[in-house]
Motif scaffolding. Structure first.
Motif, PDB file in Angstrom:
ATOM      1  N   HIS A  26      -4.104  -7.353 -10.604  1.00 26.23           N
ATOM      2  CA  HIS A  26      -4.095  -8.026 -11.905  1.00 26.23           C
ATOM      3  C   HIS A  26      -5.344  -7.653 -12.700  1.00 26.23           C
ATOM      4  O   HIS A  26      -5.263  -7.332 -13.898  1.00 26.23           O
ATOM      5  N   MET A  27      -6.501  -7.691 -12.042  1.00 26.67           N
ATOM      6  CA  MET A  27      -7.759  -7.392 -12.721  1.00 26.67           C
ATOM      7  C   MET A  27      -7.798  -5.939 -13.201  1.00 26.67           C
ATOM      8  O   MET A  27      -8.244  -5.643 -14.312  1.00 26.67           O
ATOM      9  N   LYS A  28      -7.313  -5.034 -12.349  1.00 25.37           N
ATOM     10  CA  LYS A  28      -7.289  -3.630 -12.729  1.00 25.37           C
ATOM     11  C   LYS A  28      -6.363  -3.410 -13.925  1.00 25.37           C
ATOM     12  O   LYS A  28      -6.684  -2.643 -14.845  1.00 25.37           O
ATOM     13  N   LYS A  29      -5.230  -4.084 -13.920  1.00 22.38           N
ATOM     14  CA  LYS A  29      -4.295  -3.979 -15.049  1.00 22.38           C
ATOM     15  C   LYS A  29      -4.939  -4.505 -16.338  1.00 22.38           C
ATOM     16  O   LYS A  29      -4.798  -3.903 -17.407  1.00 22.38           O
ATOM     17  N   ARG A  30      -5.639  -5.629 -16.246  1.00 16.94           N
ATOM     18  CA  ARG A  30      -6.292  -6.186 -17.430  1.00 16.94           C
ATOM     19  C   ARG A  30      -7.392  -5.254 -17.933  1.00 16.94           C
ATOM     20  O   ARG A  30      -7.582  -5.100 -19.148  1.00 16.94           O
ATOM     21  N   LEU A  31      -8.127  -4.631 -17.008  1.00 16.43           N
ATOM     22  CA  LEU A  31      -9.150  -3.683 -17.418  1.00 16.43           C
ATOM     23  C   LEU A  31      -8.524  -2.488 -18.117  1.00 16.43           C
ATOM     24  O   LEU A  31      -9.000  -2.042 -19.169  1.00 16.43           O
ATOM     25  N   ALA A  32      -7.441  -1.972 -17.549  1.00 16.96           N
ATOM     26  CA  ALA A  32      -6.742  -0.837 -18.162  1.00 16.96           C
ATOM     27  C   ALA A  32      -6.260  -1.202 -19.565  1.00 16.96           C
ATOM     28  O   ALA A  32      -6.351  -0.389 -20.500  1.00 16.96           O
ATOM     29  N   ASP A  33      -5.765  -2.415 -19.733  1.00 21.95           N
ATOM     30  CA  ASP A  33      -5.310  -2.863 -21.054  1.00 21.95           C
ATOM     31  C   ASP A  33      -6.475  -2.933 -22.043  1.00 21.95           C
ATOM     32  O   ASP A  33      -6.346  -2.559 -23.211  1.00 21.95           O
ATOM     33  N   SER A  34      -7.625  -3.428 -21.577  1.00 24.08           N
ATOM     34  CA  SER A  34      -8.790  -3.552 -22.443  1.00 24.08           C
ATOM     35  C   SER A  34      -9.311  -2.189 -22.882  1.00 24.08           C
ATOM     36  O   SER A  34      -9.833  -2.035 -23.988  1.00 24.08           O
ATOM     37  N   LEU A  35      -9.165  -1.184 -21.997  1.00 25.32           N
ATOM     38  CA  LEU A  35      -9.668   0.160 -22.273  1.00 25.32           C
ATOM     39  C   LEU A  35      -8.607   1.076 -22.883  1.00 25.32           C
ATOM     40  O   LEU A  35      -8.859   2.258 -23.110  1.00 25.32           O
ATOM     41  N   ALA A  36      -7.431   0.544 -23.137  1.00 28.96           N
ATOM     42  CA  ALA A  36      -6.318   1.372 -23.600  1.00 28.96           C
ATOM     43  C   ALA A  36      -6.634   2.025 -24.944  1.00 28.96           C
ATOM     44  O   ALA A  36      -7.319   1.453 -25.799  1.00 28.96           O
ATOM     45  N   ALA A  43     -18.277   3.825 -13.781  1.00 29.29           N
ATOM     46  CA  ALA A  43     -17.617   2.709 -13.098  1.00 29.29           C
ATOM     47  C   ALA A  43     -16.166   2.567 -13.539  1.00 29.29           C
ATOM     48  O   ALA A  43     -15.245   2.529 -12.710  1.00 29.29           O
ATOM     49  N   TYR A  44     -15.940   2.491 -14.841  1.00 29.69           N
ATOM     50  CA  TYR A  44     -14.591   2.239 -15.330  1.00 29.69           C
ATOM     51  C   TYR A  44     -13.671   3.442 -15.114  1.00 29.69           C
ATOM     52  O   TYR A  44     -12.476   3.275 -14.837  1.00 29.69           O
ATOM     53  N   THR A  45     -14.216   4.655 -15.229  1.00 29.48           N
ATOM     54  CA  THR A  45     -13.412   5.847 -14.954  1.00 29.48           C
ATOM     55  C   THR A  45     -12.977   5.864 -13.496  1.00 29.48           C
ATOM     56  O   THR A  45     -11.804   6.125 -13.181  1.00 29.48           O
ATOM     57  N   ALA A  46     -13.907   5.574 -12.598  1.00 27.96           N
ATOM     58  CA  ALA A  46     -13.581   5.585 -11.169  1.00 27.96           C
ATOM     59  C   ALA A  46     -12.580   4.493 -10.816  1.00 27.96           C
ATOM     60  O   ALA A  46     -11.699   4.689  -9.975  1.00 27.96           O
ATOM     61  N   ILE A  47     -12.695   3.327 -11.445  1.00 34.34           N
ATOM     62  CA  ILE A  47     -11.749   2.239 -11.172  1.00 34.34           C
ATOM     63  C   ILE A  47     -10.327   2.662 -11.537  1.00 34.34           C
ATOM     64  O   ILE A  47      -9.379   2.409 -10.796  1.00 34.34           O
ATOM     65  N   LEU A  48     -10.192   3.331 -12.680  1.00 30.52           N
ATOM     66  CA  LEU A  48      -8.863   3.683 -13.182  1.00 30.52           C
ATOM     67  C   LEU A  48      -8.341   5.006 -12.635  1.00 30.52           C
ATOM     68  O   LEU A  48      -7.146   5.274 -12.733  1.00 30.52           O
ATOM     69  N   ASP A  49      -9.205   5.831 -12.066  1.00 26.06           N
ATOM     70  CA  ASP A  49      -8.803   7.168 -11.630  1.00 26.06           C
ATOM     71  C   ASP A  49      -9.194   7.378 -10.169  1.00 26.06           C
ATOM     72  O   ASP A  49     -10.362   7.584  -9.843  1.00 26.06           O
ATOM     73  N   ASP A  50      -8.196   7.337  -9.287  1.00 29.12           N
ATOM     74  CA  ASP A  50      -8.443   7.430  -7.854  1.00 29.12           C
ATOM     75  C   ASP A  50      -8.914   8.808  -7.405  1.00 29.12           C
ATOM     76  O   ASP A  50      -9.269   8.988  -6.232  1.00 29.12           O
ATOM     77  N   ARG A  51      -8.940   9.781  -8.302  1.00 26.28           N
ATOM     78  CA  ARG A  51      -9.478  11.085  -7.927  1.00 26.28           C
ATOM     79  C   ARG A  51     -10.966  11.012  -7.635  1.00 26.28           C
ATOM     80  O   ARG A  51     -11.503  11.856  -6.915  1.00 26.28           O
ATOM     81  N   VAL A  52     -11.632  10.005  -8.201  1.00 26.94           N
ATOM     82  CA  VAL A  52     -13.061   9.811  -7.925  1.00 26.94           C
ATOM     83  C   VAL A  52     -13.199   9.131  -6.565  1.00 26.94           C
ATOM     84  O   VAL A  52     -12.809   7.972  -6.400  1.00 26.94           O
ATOM     85  N   GLN A  53     -13.738   9.843  -5.608  1.00 21.18           N
ATOM     86  CA  GLN A  53     -13.825   9.349  -4.240  1.00 21.18           C
ATOM     87  C   GLN A  53     -15.124   8.633  -3.916  1.00 21.18           C
ATOM     88  O   GLN A  53     -15.203   7.898  -2.932  1.00 21.18           O
ATOM     89  N   ALA A  54     -16.165   8.837  -4.700  1.00 23.99           N
ATOM     90  CA  ALA A  54     -17.454   8.183  -4.461  1.00 23.99           C
ATOM     91  C   ALA A  54     -18.199   8.079  -5.783  1.00 23.99           C
ATOM     92  O   ALA A  54     -18.129   8.992  -6.618  1.00 23.99           O
ATOM     93  N   SER A  55     -18.910   6.978  -5.986  1.00 24.16           N
ATOM     94  CA  SER A  55     -19.563   6.726  -7.272  1.00 24.16           C
ATOM     95  C   SER A  55     -21.011   6.292  -7.085  1.00 24.16           C
ATOM     96  O   SER A  55     -21.319   5.493  -6.193  1.00 24.16           O
ATOM     97  N   VAL A  56     -21.879   6.812  -7.954  1.00 19.21           N
ATOM     98  CA  VAL A  56     -23.265   6.352  -8.048  1.00 19.21           C
ATOM     99  C   VAL A  56     -23.454   5.747  -9.430  1.00 19.21           C
ATOM    100  O   VAL A  56     -23.238   6.414 -10.443  1.00 19.21           O
ATOM    101  N   LEU A  57     -23.843   4.484  -9.460  1.00 21.92           N
ATOM    102  CA  LEU A  57     -24.090   3.778 -10.718  1.00 21.92           C
ATOM    103  C   LEU A  57     -25.578   3.483 -10.791  1.00 21.92           C
ATOM    104  O   LEU A  57     -26.105   2.690 -10.007  1.00 21.92           O
ATOM    105  N   CYS A  58     -26.260   4.120 -11.717  1.00 22.01           N
ATOM    106  CA  CYS A  58     -27.711   3.996 -11.822  1.00 22.01           C
ATOM    107  C   CYS A  58     -28.081   3.240 -13.099  1.00 22.01           C
ATOM    108  O   CYS A  58     -27.621   3.605 -14.196  1.00 22.01           O
ATOM    109  N   ALA A  59     -28.903   2.203 -12.946  1.00 27.91           N
ATOM    110  CA  ALA A  59     -29.401   1.428 -14.085  1.00 27.91           C
ATOM    111  C   ALA A  59     -28.268   0.882 -14.946  1.00 27.91           C
ATOM    112  O   ALA A  59     -28.277   0.998 -16.165  1.00 27.91           O
TER     113      ALA A  59
END
Length: 340
Positions: A33-43, A221-237
């Motif tokens: 549900h949360m992922k769907k709502r995020l996708a809608d917000s970023l549509a 963060a948001y790209t990785a959440i919506l796109d499973d091709r991203v296998q690992a993420s570093v979020l700095c600052a």
């Protein structure tokens, strides 16, 4: 007496209670549900994507890597310049990283160049040239010019003498009239860059990571959440709570998502990445992403990764520093996370 501070605090709490009640009602489907709502917000509104039609603009042989600049299409006729950094050495397929810059003079700021395109000499700035650091660790690194920065500013913002300014405010305001956010447009462009990345013969498409700093951390963060091709993420600052960061400190308009607090606080969104590998890096003295907000977010993420049975896939480095990149732990972590 008439200050809105108390009322704004009450509004935040009311939405917090609303989210808590909603999660009780749809607990079994909370993440979806949360992922769907995020996708809608970023549509974004687009009939169809443009063809990539990559064009080689420049290729430079450097001591330890090759730097290409490619132009690709995304949508609405936008053409995006993208640096591709290629390690020298054997020709086996390599892990790749989508590197997303923060506020500054654009993609050149993390590939070892000055704003005018000349080779950087001397000390690095707060971005730490992390794309350069990543290619030197064996990654193919792709660095798009994010909409609103560098060469992708509006003409009004590219007047002589204006180097580090952006077109965020104007673009975000205009996109709002179309019912979209600038964050959404940038995320969808980042996914188009991934579409290009996986076409490169040098890339192992099963080993793709993302590294973002500050506003680039939001996009990572948001790209990785919506796109499973991203296998690992570093979020700095970037990792924090909305309450302590973009609601507590004056930030650029590009950080705000329509309706986000209806369905999630920021740590809950980042937690959607579990159980994929995630590394959080942040300066203890960062004035715009305060450390207490980082700690609150990390505490939530530790629980989320624990529930996913993936404690070992969450890394954290809180370093002595301000709003700046420190990759001393993040770089080796990403190498390990994306090893064959």
């Amino acid at each position: 007496m008439w200050s809105p501070d108390a009322s704004m605090d009450q509004l935040y709490r009311a939405f917090e209670l609303k989210r808590e009640q909603s999660r009780t009602e749809w607990a079994e489907h909370a993440k979806a549900h949360m992922k769907k709502r995020l996708a809608d917000s970023l549509a974004v509104t687009m009939e169809e994507q443009d063809d990539l039609r990559p064009v080689l603009l420049d290729r430079v042989e450097l001591e330890d890597h090759v730097r290409e600049r490619i132009e690709i299409g995304t949508f609405w006729g936008f053409r995006v310049p993208v640096y591709v950094l290629l390690p020298k050495g054997d020709s086996h397929k390599r892990a790749a990283v989508l590197a997303l810059h923060g506020h500054g003079y654009g993609s050149r700021q993390i590939v070892g160049l000055n704003a005018d395109g000349s080779e950087l000499e001397g000390e690095w700035d707060l971005h730490g040239n992390y794309a350069l650091e990543l290619v030197r660790r064996g990654f193919v690194v792709v660095v798009p010019e994010i909409l609103g920065f560098g060469d992708r500013r509006l003409e009004e913002d590219r007047k002589e003498g204006q180097v580090g300014n952006s077109s965020c405010q104007t673009l975000a305001s205009h996109f709002m009239l179309y019912g979209m956010s600038i964050a959404g447009v940038r995320v969808h462009e980042a996914m188009r860059v991934l579409d290009y990345l996986v076409t490169r013969e040098e890339v192992d498409a099963s080993r793709i990571g993302c590294f973002g700093f500050s506003g680039g951390g939001l996009l990572a963060a948001y790209t990785a959440i919506l796109d499973d091709r991203v296998q690992a993420s570093v979020l700095c600052a970037f990792t924090n709570t909305f309450k302590r960061s973009i609601m507590g400190v004056r930030h650029c308009i590009d950080n705000y998502l329509p309706g986000a607090l209806e369905f999630a606080e920021l740590p809950e969104l980042i937690g959607l990445l579990a159980p994929r590998p995630l590394f959080i890096a942040s300066g203890k003295g960062d004035p715009i992403f305060p450390v207490d907000g980082v700690e609150a977010a990390v505490s939530y993420l530790e629980r989320a990764y624990g529930l996913a049975g993936a404690n070992e896939k969450l890394g954290v480095h809180l370093y002595d520093g301000v709003h700046e990149v420190n990759g001393s732990q993040a770089y080796p972590w990403l190498v390990e996370a994306l090893k064959r």
